[in-house]
Design a protein around this motif. Structure first.
Motif, mmCIF file in Angstrom:
data_model
loop_
_atom_site.group_PDB
_atom_site.id
_atom_site.type_symbol
_atom_site.label_atom_id
_atom_site.label_comp_id
_atom_site.label_asym_id
_atom_site.label_seq_id
_atom_site.Cartn_x
_atom_site.Cartn_y
_atom_site.Cartn_z
ATOM 1 N N ARG A 120 0.784 -1.270 0.019
ATOM 2 C CA ARG A 120 0.064 0.022 -0.103
ATOM 3 C C ARG A 120 1.013 1.096 -0.065
ATOM 4 O O ARG A 120 0.495 2.249 -0.677
ATOM 5 N N LEU A 121 1.976 1.187 0.899
ATOM 6 C CA LEU A 121 2.936 2.507 0.905
ATOM 7 C C LEU A 121 3.375 2.705 -0.522
ATOM 8 O O LEU A 121 3.648 3.605 -0.955
ATOM 9 N N GLU A 122 3.781 1.539 -1.095
ATOM 10 C CA GLU A 122 4.777 1.697 -2.432
ATOM 11 C C GLU A 122 3.734 2.195 -3.554
ATOM 12 O O GLU A 122 4.201 2.805 -4.559
ATOM 13 N N ALA A 123 2.584 1.663 -3.526
ATOM 14 C CA ALA A 123 1.541 1.976 -4.508
ATOM 15 C C ALA A 123 1.052 3.480 -4.214
ATOM 16 O O ALA A 123 0.475 4.061 -5.073
ATOM 17 N N GLY A 124 1.500 4.219 -3.264
ATOM 18 C CA GLY A 124 1.387 5.492 -2.874
ATOM 19 C C GLY A 124 -0.286 5.901 -2.090
ATOM 20 O O GLY A 124 -0.598 7.057 -2.168
ATOM 21 N N ASP A 125 -0.832 4.699 -1.725
ATOM 22 C CA ASP A 125 -2.039 4.789 -0.894
ATOM 23 C C ASP A 125 -1.587 4.872 0.591
ATOM 24 O O ASP A 125 -1.678 4.138 1.501
ATOM 25 N N ILE A 126 -1.051 6.385 1.029
ATOM 26 C CA ILE A 126 -0.468 6.690 2.176
ATOM 27 C C ILE A 126 -1.472 6.537 3.148
ATOM 28 O O ILE A 126 -1.205 5.977 4.467
ATOM 29 N N ASP A 127 -2.715 6.886 3.149
ATOM 30 C CA ASP A 127 -3.729 6.736 4.223
ATOM 31 C C ASP A 127 -3.999 5.557 4.668
ATOM 32 O O ASP A 127 -3.973 5.171 5.918
ATOM 33 N N ALA A 128 -4.170 4.913 3.712
ATOM 34 C CA ALA A 128 -4.382 3.449 3.792
ATOM 35 C C ALA A 128 -3.146 2.678 4.379
ATOM 36 O O ALA A 128 -3.487 1.785 5.439
#
Length: 291
Positions: A120-128
């Motif tokens: 999730r972090l690498e995909a750019g979904d920071i909040d999730a």
């Protein structure tokens, strides 16, 4: 086959299929530099690219697994296959859904939960990523991997005070762990507390003169402030040069790239006002002629 043995078997497959995500927890310098920000194109461009003739085969395989998952949402084999195929195709964002379902089906599997947070972090979904990793950190406060990853998520989300507090807790719990000190120094730099960062970097440089990471970290801290003097740039250049000297051959090109980014940034010059006026006059002339 016993349930536990079956679970371990598919998890090993899942980890092998998703191993390319591991670079998120790679050398600290890649995190500190800011030169390797997370986005799907970065993921696709920096991992093994399958041959063109394999792309179609993998996509067909992924589509087949997706059809099975649609009919059988808890089919572990299909979920694992779908996740693995999408990762090989560089479709990180699409791989997260089956990865999350696998984690849901095995909630006690910490390794898989951490892998999901990294994805999730690498995909750019920071909040999730922050929400997921915060929950993991509450459940496993002793796990430094989870805490470190949560700190990275805070940093990516520009939540610097929280990142600083988190990394400080890691340093307090294990002062000898230099990786935590590096992360804290990076967070202090990003939080515009550079003097404190300089002190940590200087200590690490003195303690570990053959380690390139604190050298690059301090160079970035010197060259990335709002008021960078010529003397600071000169010191940063020397540190980058020293880091390249002691770094392994495989890292030298990355250090040079980072040095260029901070010492010789590419700037886009504004269009001179007279050109704007000239263009406006020309446009006006054409309108008058048309009338």
């Amino acid at each position: 086959m016993p349930k536990e043995q079956s679970r371990n078997r598919w998890f090993v497959k899942a980890v092998l299929g998703a191993a390319s995500l591991a670079f998120i927890g790679g050398p600290m310098i890649l995190m500190a530099s800011g030169a390797f920000q997370s986005n799907p194109s970065h993921y696709a461009n920096n991992h093994t690219v399958v041959a063109a003739n394999q792309q179609e085969q993998l996509q067909t395989l992924a589509d087949g697994y997706a059809e099975v998952v649609e009919r059988e949402p808890e089919n572990v084999v299909a979920l694992q296959g779908l996740m693995q195929a999408r990762l090989q195709l560089g479709q990180l964002q699409d791989a997260i859904a089956p990865m999350a379902k696998l984690s849901e089906l095995d909630p006690n599997n910490l390794q898989l939960a951490v892998l999901l947070g990294r994805a999730r972090l690498e995909a750019g979904d920071i909040d999730a990523a922050i929400a997921h990793l915060s929950a993991l950190a509450e459940q496993h406060p002793e796990n430094s991997d989870v805490t470190t990853l949560l700190g990275q998520a805070y940093t990516r989300g520009e939540r610097h005070p929280e990142a600083i507090a988190l990394y400080q807790s890691l340093v307090d719990s294990d002062p000898e762990r230099s990786e935590s000190t590096l992360l804290l120094a990076e967070a202090l730099t990003r939080g515009d507390r550079r003097q404190e960062a300089f002190e940590l970097y200087d200590r690490l440089i003195a303690e570990r003169p053959e380690d390139f990471q604190p050298l690059v970290g301090k160079a970035i801290a010197l060259a990335s402030g709002t008021e960078v003097t010529d003397a600071m740039k000169e010191e940063a250049a020397g540190l980058f040069e020293q880091a390249e000297t002691v770094a392994p051959a495989s890292t030298k090109a990355q250090i040079d790239q980072i040095a260029q980014q901070y010492l010789n940034p590419v700037t886009i010059e504004a269009v001179p006002a007279e050109l704007n006026t000239s263009a406006s006059d020309s446009s006006g002339g054409e309108s008058e002629a048309a009338e």
